[in-house]
Write a protein that holds these residues in place. Structure first.
Motif, PDB file in Angstrom:
ATOM      1  N   ASN A   4       0.730  -1.522   0.105  1.00 50.94           N
ATOM      2  CA  ASN A   4      -0.079   0.001  -0.266  1.00 50.94           C
ATOM      3  C   ASN A   4       0.670   1.296  -0.396  1.00 50.94           C
ATOM      4  O   ASN A   4       1.968   1.466   0.259  1.00 50.94           O
ATOM      5  CB  ASN A   4      -0.999   0.210   1.204  1.00 50.94           C
ATOM      6  CG  ASN A   4      -0.369   0.002   2.439  1.00 50.94           C
ATOM      7  OD1 ASN A   4       0.824   0.622   2.605  1.00 50.94           O
ATOM      8  ND2 ASN A   4      -0.708  -1.157   3.145  1.00 50.94           N
ATOM      9  N   ARG A 233       0.997   3.707  -9.960  1.00 50.58           N
ATOM     10  CA  ARG A 233      -0.278   4.072  -9.993  1.00 50.58           C
ATOM     11  C   ARG A 233      -1.463   2.674  -8.971  1.00 50.58           C
ATOM     12  O   ARG A 233      -3.097   2.926  -8.559  1.00 50.58           O
ATOM     13  CB  ARG A 233      -0.790   3.824 -11.828  1.00 50.58           C
ATOM     14  CG  ARG A 233      -2.404   4.490 -11.860  1.00 50.58           C
ATOM     15  CD  ARG A 233      -2.275   4.420 -13.416  1.00 50.58           C
ATOM     16  NE  ARG A 233      -1.267   4.624 -13.746  1.00 50.58           N
ATOM     17  CZ  ARG A 233      -0.489   3.654 -15.056  1.00 50.58           C
ATOM     18  NH1 ARG A 233      -1.064   2.365 -15.046  1.00 50.58           N
ATOM     19  NH2 ARG A 233       0.538   4.231 -15.566  1.00 50.58           N
ATOM     20  N   GLN A 234      -1.044   1.317  -9.942  1.00 51.10           N
ATOM     21  CA  GLN A 234      -2.236   0.778  -8.918  1.00 51.10           C
ATOM     22  C   GLN A 234      -2.116   0.412  -7.478  1.00 51.10           C
ATOM     23  O   GLN A 234      -3.332   0.190  -6.620  1.00 51.10           O
ATOM     24  CB  GLN A 234      -1.182  -1.184  -9.718  1.00 51.10           C
ATOM     25  CG  GLN A 234      -1.121  -0.545 -11.521  1.00 51.10           C
ATOM     26  CD  GLN A 234      -0.643  -2.276 -11.712  1.00 51.10           C
ATOM     27  OE1 GLN A 234      -0.810  -3.691 -10.762  1.00 51.10           O
ATOM     28  NE2 GLN A 234      -0.577  -2.582 -12.853  1.00 51.10           N
ATOM     29  N   ARG A 236      -2.131   3.144  -5.408  1.00 47.12           N
ATOM     30  CA  ARG A 236      -2.780   3.974  -5.087  1.00 47.12           C
ATOM     31  C   ARG A 236      -4.435   3.495  -5.629  1.00 47.12           C
ATOM     32  O   ARG A 236      -4.844   4.222  -4.337  1.00 47.12           O
ATOM     33  CB  ARG A 236      -2.448   5.842  -5.908  1.00 47.12           C
ATOM     34  CG  ARG A 236      -1.053   5.921  -5.123  1.00 47.12           C
ATOM     35  CD  ARG A 236      -0.758   7.466  -6.021  1.00 47.12           C
ATOM     36  NE  ARG A 236       0.475   7.969  -5.921  1.00 47.12           N
ATOM     37  CZ  ARG A 236       1.622   8.184  -6.264  1.00 47.12           C
ATOM     38  NH1 ARG A 236       1.496   8.340  -7.834  1.00 47.12           N
ATOM     39  NH2 ARG A 236       2.173   9.165  -5.586  1.00 47.12           N
ATOM     40  N   ARG A 237      -4.267   2.903  -6.506  1.00 47.96           N
ATOM     41  CA  ARG A 237      -5.969   3.384  -6.751  1.00 47.96           C
ATOM     42  C   ARG A 237      -6.467   1.870  -5.993  1.00 47.96           C
ATOM     43  O   ARG A 237      -7.899   1.995  -5.461  1.00 47.96           O
ATOM     44  CB  ARG A 237      -6.249   2.151  -7.837  1.00 47.96           C
ATOM     45  CG  ARG A 237      -7.763   1.968  -8.938  1.00 47.96           C
ATOM     46  CD  ARG A 237      -7.098   1.346  -9.913  1.00 47.96           C
ATOM     47  NE  ARG A 237      -6.788   2.038 -11.396  1.00 47.96           N
ATOM     48  CZ  ARG A 237      -6.063   1.717 -11.655  1.00 47.96           C
ATOM     49  NH1 ARG A 237      -5.068  -0.117 -12.046  1.00 47.96           N
ATOM     50  NH2 ARG A 237      -4.791   2.281 -12.711  1.00 47.96           N
ATOM     51  N   LYS A 238      -5.541   0.687  -5.380  1.00 50.51           N
ATOM     52  CA  LYS A 238      -6.157  -0.069  -4.565  1.00 50.51           C
ATOM     53  C   LYS A 238      -6.151   0.816  -3.290  1.00 50.51           C
ATOM     54  O   LYS A 238      -7.085   0.262  -2.040  1.00 50.51           O
ATOM     55  CB  LYS A 238      -4.372  -1.103  -3.917  1.00 50.51           C
ATOM     56  CG  LYS A 238      -5.443  -2.064  -2.504  1.00 50.51           C
ATOM     57  CD  LYS A 238      -4.575  -3.516  -3.280  1.00 50.51           C
ATOM     58  CE  LYS A 238      -4.824  -4.893  -2.009  1.00 50.51           C
ATOM     59  NZ  LYS A 238      -6.095  -5.218  -2.441  1.00 50.51           N
ATOM     60  N   THR A 239      -5.604   1.394  -2.628  1.00 51.12           N
ATOM     61  CA  THR A 239      -5.530   2.028  -1.805  1.00 51.12           C
ATOM     62  C   THR A 239      -7.148   2.816  -1.469  1.00 51.12           C
ATOM     63  O   THR A 239      -7.671   2.886  -0.855  1.00 51.12           O
ATOM     64  CB  THR A 239      -4.688   3.047  -1.315  1.00 51.12           C
ATOM     65  OG1 THR A 239      -3.098   2.036  -1.322  1.00 51.12           O
ATOM     66  CG2 THR A 239      -4.727   3.939  -0.068  1.00 51.12           C
ATOM     67  N   ALA A 240      -7.166   4.045  -2.281  1.00 52.51           N
ATOM     68  CA  ALA A 240      -8.387   4.851  -2.510  1.00 52.51           C
ATOM     69  C   ALA A 240      -9.687   3.777  -2.787  1.00 52.51           C
ATOM     70  O   ALA A 240     -10.515   4.254  -2.016  1.00 52.51           O
ATOM     71  CB  ALA A 240      -8.106   5.301  -4.037  1.00 52.51           C
ATOM     72  N   SER A 241      -9.359   2.607  -2.833  1.00 51.76           N
ATOM     73  CA  SER A 241     -10.775   1.544  -3.267  1.00 51.76           C
ATOM     74  C   SER A 241     -10.985   0.959  -1.895  1.00 51.76           C
ATOM     75  O   SER A 241     -11.990   1.443  -1.586  1.00 51.76           O
ATOM     76  CB  SER A 241     -10.786   0.371  -3.946  1.00 51.76           C
ATOM     77  OG  SER A 241     -10.282   0.790  -5.588  1.00 51.76           O
ATOM     78  N   SER A 244     -12.534   3.768   0.400  1.00 51.28           N
ATOM     79  CA  SER A 244     -13.701   4.195  -0.272  1.00 51.28           C
ATOM     80  C   SER A 244     -14.773   3.035   0.718  1.00 51.28           C
ATOM     81  O   SER A 244     -15.584   3.381   0.831  1.00 51.28           O
ATOM     82  CB  SER A 244     -14.123   4.176  -2.061  1.00 51.28           C
ATOM     83  OG  SER A 244     -13.157   5.014  -2.088  1.00 51.28           O
TER      84      SER A 244
END
Length: 248
Positions: A4, A233-234, A236-241, A244
């Protein structure tokens, strides 16, 4: 513990088990050279994490298991936020090309046969999970068959003889490597591990040839920059998900 992105205030440690690609090495006229900004170092710096890069030239999953490298790592106290990434398979799928050239019509196995690679990867994930760590698996960057044949195989063995083993088709090299990448992807999906899919990023680029060193297998500086960008990018996307989901 999953890979992460942490705030840059201290962070934790990212430990990487990989081969020459993960270490930021490449071959030039049979001499090992260093990439100026390896992807792992760039990722760790931008993620605010310390880097413990245990990668090495020629390292295989089989050697890591045989030498107890994973057990050694898991014995030490781990802090919340520590992460581990496994970026192996590129050397496991390689052959002893000198032996192949000596008997091109014989039966030869790669350094780690695919069924054994799949079994060991699954066992490795189990070992990590039992110790409270969910390792991230890193896809293999693509190999350029013709370059690899000319710069890596033909400098070590009789290329004409090896070509007989390929039945005249050097694209066997990239197809064979793809099978090992498939094993990495399947393991990540089946065991719920984060997958850093750098391979798709490379394959979708029209300038793929400009991202790989002349040796055909090691990403050059532009390639390492792409790997770092893709991994960040991947992650950050996982962390953002995850954030959320927590707020939902």
């Amino acid at each position: 513990m999953e890979l992460n992105i942490r705030a840059a205030t201290g962070g934790r440690t990212l430990t990487v088990f990989g081969d020459s690609v993960a270490k930021g090495l490449y071959l030039e006229t049979n001499t090992i050279k260093h990439i100026e900004r390896p992807a792992a170092a760039t990722f760790a710096a931008q993620a605010g994490m310390r880097l413990d890069n245990r990668s090495a030239f020629g390292l295989t999953l089989e050697k890591c298991r045989r030498k107890g490298y994973f057990e050694e790592y898991l014995k030490r106290p781990l802090e919340a936020g520590d992460a581990a990434a496994i970026a192996l398979g590129g050397n496991d799928c390689d052959y002893d090309w000198k032996r192949v050239a000596e008997d091109p019509f014989g039966y030869h196995l790669p350094h780690t046969p695919l069924p054994l690679f799949e079994e060991m990867l699954d066992d490795t994930i189990t070992l990590f999970l039992k110790n409270g760590v969910t390792p991230a698996l890193v896809a293999l960057p693509p190999i350029i068959s013709e370059r690899f044949f000319q710069k890596m195989i033909c400098t070590r063995a009789d290329g004409d003889a090896v070509l007989k083993f390929f039945e005249g088709d050097v694209s066997v090299i990239s197809r064979h490597q793809e099978a090992y990448n498939g094993a990495v992807v399947k393991a990540a999906l089946s065991r719920g591990c984060p997958l850093i899919d750098i391979r798709t990023e490379f394959l979708m680029r029209t300038d793929l040839n400009d991202l790989i060193c002349p040796d055909g297998i090691h990403p050059n500086q532009a390639g390492h920059d792409l790997i770092a960008e893709c991994a960040l990018r991947q992650a950050r996307r996982k962390t953002a998900s995850a954030v959320s989901a927590a707020l939902a």
